[in-house]
Write an enzyme that holds these catalytic residues in place. Structure first.
Site, PDB file in Angstrom:
ATOM      1  N   CYS A  71      20.719  45.608 -37.051  1.00 46.48           N
ATOM      2  CA  CYS A  71      21.343  46.055 -35.806  1.00 46.48           C
ATOM      3  C   CYS A  71      21.315  44.903 -34.804  1.00 46.48           C
ATOM      4  CB  CYS A  71      20.620  47.258 -35.201  1.00 46.48           C
ATOM      5  SG  CYS A  71      21.399  47.770 -33.639  1.00 46.48           S
ATOM      6  N   LYS A  86      24.185  58.143 -39.264  1.00 54.24           N
ATOM      7  CA  LYS A  86      23.926  57.139 -38.215  1.00 54.24           C
ATOM      8  C   LYS A  86      22.490  56.650 -38.387  1.00 54.24           C
ATOM      9  CE  LYS A  86      23.815  54.666 -34.519  1.00 54.24           C
ATOM     10  NZ  LYS A  86      24.511  53.345 -34.510  1.00 54.24           N
TER      11      LYS A  86
HETATM   12  O1  LIG Z   1      24.667  49.399 -31.709  1.00 56.89           O
HETATM   13  C1  LIG Z   1      24.441  50.067 -32.752  1.00 56.89           C
HETATM   14  O2  LIG Z   1      23.974  51.230 -32.761  1.00 56.89           O
HETATM   15  C2  LIG Z   1      24.763  49.371 -34.030  1.00 56.89           C
HETATM   16  N1  LIG Z   1      25.934  48.685 -34.060  1.00 56.89           N
HETATM   17  C3  LIG Z   1      26.297  47.909 -35.151  1.00 56.89           C
HETATM   18  O3  LIG Z   1      27.383  47.293 -35.190  1.00 56.89           O
HETATM   19  N2  LIG Z   1      25.454  47.854 -36.220  1.00 56.89           N
HETATM   20  C4  LIG Z   1      24.281  48.509 -36.253  1.00 56.89           C
HETATM   21  O4  LIG Z   1      23.549  48.415 -37.268  1.00 56.89           O
HETATM   22  C5  LIG Z   1      23.912  49.320 -35.108  1.00 56.89           C
HETATM   23 CL1  LIG Z   1      22.421  50.192 -35.156  1.00 56.89          CL
END
Ligand SMILES: O=C(O)c1[nH]c(=O)[nH]c(=O)c1Cl
Length: 310
Positions: free
Chosen positions: A128, A45
């Site tokens: 993100c 993650k």
């Molecule tokens: O909301 C998120 O954690 C998230 N959600 C996404 O769809 N892509 C990302 O790079 C991230 Cl970091």
């Protein structure tokens, strides 16, 4: 049939892995990917320096043909994922994903990784879409170049970037021009399609709580955009910069299509969320069956060979 690929001198015994964010929050989830037959690697993650709760309320939902999420970067902090990847890096080549909320955070985390015993690959997440008030960095071309300049002034281990989808040929040209100036090991394309909106027909409401219901889209619905970004970047990037194709993978044909468009590795997000790590063996078996039908014994025989019409 051999399904091998290599990036920065790391040999992968098959091309599949999870997409960052899916099935990779805790050591228990990461172990399941590490041990899954058919998974050639894993990515953690995206980490921030300290642990984060992420966005409040319902922040993930299934929708027809995919998913929408606004997790908000919940994660257990860089040290947690650094410990995990250092512990397991001799079992398979591993990817450590980082996503600082500021340039300073990204640089500080990369200094920690540079000075650590982690010798795998870093995926610098510049895409993100779900931290309120924060833009997707890689839509800002000047900032992207500035960050990469500073990163490569000290970081010497293998590093790639996770990109958002682009939707304009001029933007493919612009991001490729920037990326080609740096000793990147790979790019991973695409991240979710940012800030989609889904309506619940039972309640006339949005389906996720954060940001008034705006969230990143994944799953089947994003496949054409994912293939376009894989293809466009393969056509533009120096061959030394490998490509991890992400987006819309539900079956072996989707894996095949990503490779046909130029992908070296292929990562799975939404479908992995719903099916679990058993999906990797299914996808590999389906890919092998397609290759057998076509008389291919190795991925090199068709990688990047998408044909255009006369
Ligand atoms: O909301 C998120 O954690 C998230 N959600 C996404 O769809 N892509 C990302 O790079 C991230 Cl970091």
């Amino acid at each position: 049939t051999t399904l091998t690929a290599s990036i920065a001198g790391f040999d992968f015994d098959n091309v599949l892995l999870n997409a960052a964010g899916v099935y990779c929050q805790t050591a228990s989830e990461l172990d399941q990917i590490l041990e899954a037959s058919g998974a050639g690697s894993l990515v953690t993650k995206s980490a921030t320096p300290a642990e984060r709760d992420g966005n409040a309320g319902v922040r993930f939902a299934e929708m027809p043909l995919g998913s929408i999420n606004s997790m908000g970067l919940p994660n257990l902090g860089l040290d947690y994922y650094l410990d995990y990847t250092i512990t397991h890096q001799d079992e398979k080549p591993l990817f450590l994903s980082i996503a600082g909320l500021t340039k300073a955070d990204n640089l500080a985390m990369l200094r920690d990784v540079q000075d650590s015993d982690f010798n795998g690959l870093v995926e610098l997440n510049l895409s993100c879409p779900n931290v309120p008030g924060k833009p997707q960095t890689a839509y800002d071309f000047d900032t992207t170049r500035e960050i990469l300049n500073e990163v490569f002034s000290f970081y010497t281990k293998p590093l790639g970037v996770k990109l958002p989808p682009y939707f304009d040929i001029a933007h493919f040209d612009m991001i490729a021009e920037i990326l080609n100036d740096f000793p990147l090991a790979f790019v991973n394309t695409i991240n979710s399609i940012g800030n989609g909106l889904v309506v619940d027909p039972e309640t006339d409401t949005v389906v996720i709580a954060p940001k008034g219901g705006f969230g990143g889209l994944g799953g089947e619905i994003v496949k054409p955009t994912a293939l376009a970004n894989v293809r466009a970047l393969r056509q533009r990037l120096r061959p030394e910069i490998k490509i991890i194709g992400t987006g819309g993978v539900t079956n072996g044909r989707d894996v095949y299509d990503h490779i046909l468009c130029g992908a070296d590795l292929v990562s799975v997000g939404t479908s992995l969320y719903f099916e679990g790590p058993a999906i990797f063996e299914r996808l590999n078996n389906e890919l092998i069956a397609i290759m057998a039908e076509k008389g291919y014994n190795h991925l090199d025989e068709f990688r990047g060979r998408l044909q255009t019409l006369a």
